[in-house]
Design an enzyme around this catalytic site. Structure first.
Site, PDB file in Angstrom:
ATOM      1  N   ARG A 117       0.889  -1.179   0.000  1.00 39.73           N
ATOM      2  CA  ARG A 117       0.000   0.000   0.000  1.00 39.73           C
ATOM      3  C   ARG A 117       0.918   1.217   0.000  1.00 39.73           C
ATOM      4  O   ARG A 117       1.698   1.404   0.941  1.00 39.73           O
ATOM      5  CB  ARG A 117      -0.912   0.005   1.222  1.00 39.73           C
ATOM      6  CG  ARG A 117      -1.583   1.348   1.432  1.00 39.73           C
ATOM      7  CD  ARG A 117      -2.739   1.297   2.404  1.00 39.73           C
ATOM      8  NE  ARG A 117      -3.885   0.656   1.808  1.00 39.73           N
ATOM      9  CZ  ARG A 117      -5.125   0.717   2.311  1.00 39.73           C
ATOM     10  NH1 ARG A 117      -5.352   1.399   3.417  1.00 39.73           N
ATOM     11  NH2 ARG A 117      -6.125   0.115   1.715  1.00 39.73           N
ATOM     12  N   HIS A 147      -7.032   0.994  -6.693  1.00 39.75           N
ATOM     13  CA  HIS A 147      -7.301   0.123  -5.533  1.00 39.75           C
ATOM     14  C   HIS A 147      -8.022  -1.131  -6.050  1.00 39.75           C
ATOM     15  O   HIS A 147      -9.194  -1.367  -5.755  1.00 39.75           O
ATOM     16  CB  HIS A 147      -8.174   0.894  -4.531  1.00 39.75           C
ATOM     17  CG  HIS A 147      -8.241   0.277  -3.171  1.00 39.75           C
ATOM     18  ND1 HIS A 147      -7.499  -0.822  -2.793  1.00 39.75           N
ATOM     19  CD2 HIS A 147      -8.984   0.608  -2.067  1.00 39.75           C
ATOM     20  CE1 HIS A 147      -7.768  -1.128  -1.540  1.00 39.75           C
ATOM     21  NE2 HIS A 147      -8.666  -0.282  -1.083  1.00 39.75           N
ATOM     22  N   GLN A 194     -10.025  -3.773  -3.798  1.00 42.63           N
ATOM     23  CA  GLN A 194     -11.326  -3.300  -3.328  1.00 42.63           C
ATOM     24  C   GLN A 194     -12.411  -3.639  -4.346  1.00 42.63           C
ATOM     25  O   GLN A 194     -13.508  -4.088  -3.991  1.00 42.63           O
ATOM     26  CB  GLN A 194     -11.260  -1.775  -3.123  1.00 42.63           C
ATOM     27  CG  GLN A 194     -12.577  -1.158  -2.709  1.00 42.63           C
ATOM     28  CD  GLN A 194     -13.012  -1.602  -1.337  1.00 42.63           C
ATOM     29  OE1 GLN A 194     -12.258  -1.497  -0.384  1.00 42.63           O
ATOM     30  NE2 GLN A 194     -14.231  -2.125  -1.225  1.00 42.63           N
ATOM     31  N   ASP A 215     -17.197   7.209  -1.661  1.00 42.41           N
ATOM     32  CA  ASP A 215     -15.926   7.081  -0.933  1.00 42.41           C
ATOM     33  C   ASP A 215     -15.658   8.440  -0.275  1.00 42.41           C
ATOM     34  O   ASP A 215     -16.312   9.437  -0.621  1.00 42.41           O
ATOM     35  CB  ASP A 215     -14.814   6.704  -1.936  1.00 42.41           C
ATOM     36  CG  ASP A 215     -13.451   6.493  -1.288  1.00 42.41           C
ATOM     37  OD1 ASP A 215     -13.380   6.342  -0.057  1.00 42.41           O
ATOM     38  OD2 ASP A 215     -12.446   6.476  -2.031  1.00 42.41           O
ATOM     39  N   CYS A 231     -16.502   1.809   0.158  1.00 42.21           N
ATOM     40  CA  CYS A 231     -15.319   0.990   0.447  1.00 42.21           C
ATOM     41  C   CYS A 231     -14.903   1.072   1.909  1.00 42.21           C
ATOM     42  O   CYS A 231     -14.186   0.209   2.387  1.00 42.21           O
ATOM     43  CB  CYS A 231     -14.171   1.387  -0.468  1.00 42.21           C
ATOM     44  SG  CYS A 231     -13.740   3.140  -0.343  1.00 42.21           S
ATOM     45  N   ARG A 286     -13.807  -8.420   1.172  1.00 43.79           N
ATOM     46  CA  ARG A 286     -12.372  -8.174   0.955  1.00 43.79           C
ATOM     47  C   ARG A 286     -11.606  -9.463   1.267  1.00 43.79           C
ATOM     48  O   ARG A 286     -10.670  -9.825   0.552  1.00 43.79           O
ATOM     49  CB  ARG A 286     -11.874  -7.037   1.862  1.00 43.79           C
ATOM     50  CG  ARG A 286     -12.404  -5.657   1.521  1.00 43.79           C
ATOM     51  CD  ARG A 286     -11.933  -5.185   0.157  1.00 43.79           C
ATOM     52  NE  ARG A 286     -10.496  -5.162   0.040  1.00 43.79           N
ATOM     53  CZ  ARG A 286      -9.695  -4.179   0.466  1.00 43.79           C
ATOM     54  NH1 ARG A 286     -10.222  -3.094   1.007  1.00 43.79           N
ATOM     55  NH2 ARG A 286      -8.372  -4.253   0.319  1.00 43.79           N
TER      56      ARG A 286
HETATM   57  N1   CP Z   1     -11.346  -0.113   1.990  1.00 41.19           N
HETATM   58  C1   CP Z   1     -10.092  -0.190   2.449  1.00 41.19           C
HETATM   59  O1   CP Z   1      -9.147  -0.393   1.692  1.00 41.19           O
HETATM   60  O2   CP Z   1      -9.972  -0.048   3.788  1.00 41.19           O
HETATM   61  P1   CP Z   1      -8.620   0.140   4.599  1.00 41.19           P
HETATM   62  O3   CP Z   1      -8.033   1.457   4.172  1.00 41.19           O
HETATM   63  O4   CP Z   1      -9.015   0.112   6.035  1.00 41.19           O
HETATM   64  O5   CP Z   1      -7.678  -0.983   4.251  1.00 41.19           O
HETATM   65  N1  NVA Z   2      -9.884   6.810  -1.608  1.00 36.57           N
HETATM   66  C1  NVA Z   2      -9.598   6.335  -0.281  1.00 36.57           C
HETATM   67  C2  NVA Z   2      -9.851   4.867  -0.199  1.00 36.57           C
HETATM   68  C3  NVA Z   2      -9.642   4.268   1.167  1.00 36.57           C
HETATM   69  C4  NVA Z   2      -9.849   2.790   1.182  1.00 36.57           C
HETATM   70  C5  NVA Z   2      -8.174   6.664   0.098  1.00 36.57           C
HETATM   71  O1  NVA Z   2      -7.291   6.504  -0.754  1.00 36.57           O
HETATM   72  O2  NVA Z   2      -7.940   7.076   1.225  1.00 36.57           O
END
Ligand code: CP
Ligand code: NVA
Length: 312
Positions: free
Chosen positions: A106, A133, A136, A228, A268, A296
């Protein structure tokens, strides 16, 4: 359908039959898991999970998923590895892939997952970058299928600003022939590169992307409403300005009433109640938000087992 050894950086790199193949395998694993059958698909295998940003779902679902498949996953946070600071991304990819079987990262810049993939000899999975992502979206599509809806031809409306989740919904959605609508305030639409990509792909798949500023136009008759956060991780300094710019881009009961009666609502998570969505909608019968969060786990088990499993 064989995706063994491949990286999973964006859904753009995957064909429709590969995406639906991952979803089918994930559903099969979910069924057998719920029936109490154990799995050895990842026995003896280790996943390295490296994070530049916080996480609940991504971390827990990969850790639990690897455990349920007979393998292990370990977390290394920002101060442990120092991606690109203590050591180059290239060297980290070479070192990790000499010792583990899958790398899940990440990161902020998407280039980091691309560079990890370039120099890794084991599959690299994008667990969220500023650009995409994809994990997701596998869970999202599995949740839509479980609600009894066909993915091809589905009308999915995203309300909010263009971000990594929006782009990935568009990538996966258009490859599968969905009609994706985005309603975003002026200046916050999904990037032109993604819109250009959508134009090219839609002629081939029958899917479409409609970008508008109007929440009403986008929500009207939708099968799925999705939102989101207004400010993504890394955009915290813009939070207050975005609260002003995004006023009115909230999925509330009124917006839900514009969609089809049997429409489902997805987010999400994490959610900021009263901003992009109301708690009333998340708690409504149309909401599948917590099924989506559970998926997930299941969707990624299918993905990991196909990329790096003992039988794939
Ligand atoms: N939706 C999602 O990716 O959640 P987190 O940021 O908690 O991993
Ligand atoms: N768009 C959001 C998604 C979190 C799962 C972010 O990047 O923070």
């Amino acid at each position: 359908m064989n995706i063994k050894g491949r990286h999973f950086l964006t859904l753009k790199d995957y064909r429709a039959d590969e995406i639906t193949g991952i979803l089918a395998y994930a559903s099969q694993l979910k069924r057998t898991f719920k029936q109490g059958q154990s799995s050895t698909l990842m026995e003896g295998k280790m996943m390295a999970m490296i994070f530049q940003k916080p996480s609940l779902r991504t971390r827990v679902s990969f850790e639990t998923g690897m455990f349920q498949l007979g393998g292990s996953a370990r977390y290394w946070g920002p101060s442990d590895i120092g991606l690109g600071a203590r050591e180059s991304v290239e060297d980290i990819a070479k070192v990790l892939s000499g010792q583990v079987d899958v790398i899940r990262a990440r990161v902020f810049g998407h280039k980091i997952v691309e560079e990890l993939a370039e120099f890794s000899s084991v599959p690299v999975i994008n667990g969220l970058s500023d650009y995409a992502h994809p994990c997701q979206i596998l869970a999202d599509f599995q949740t839509i299928q479980e609600s009894g809806k066909e993915l091809e031809g589905l009308e999915l409306t995203y309300i909010g600003g263009g971000n990594n989740v929006t782009s990935s919904l568009i990538f996966g959605g258009l490859i599968l022939g969905m009609h994706v609508f985005t309603a975003s305030p002026r200046g916050f639409q999904v990037g032109e590169g993604v819109q250009d990509w959508a134009k090219q792909v839609s002629s081939r798949t029958g899917g479409s992307l409609t970008v508008t500023e109007s929440v009403e136009d986008a929500a009207q008759g939708a099968d799925v409403l999705y939102t989101d956060v207004w400010a993504s991780m890394g955009q915290e300094s813009e939070s207050e300005a975005r609260k002003v710019a995004f006023r009115g881009y909230t999925i509330d009961q009124q917006v839900l009433d514009l969609a089809k009666d049997e429409a489902i609502v997805l987010h999400c998570l994490p959610a900021h109640y009263g901003e992009e969505i109301t708690k009333e909608v998340v708690d409504s019968p149309n909401s599948r938000v917590f099924e989506q969060a559970e998926n997930r786990l299941h969707a990624q088990k299918g993905l990991v087992a196909l990329l790096a499993g003992n039988e794939s």
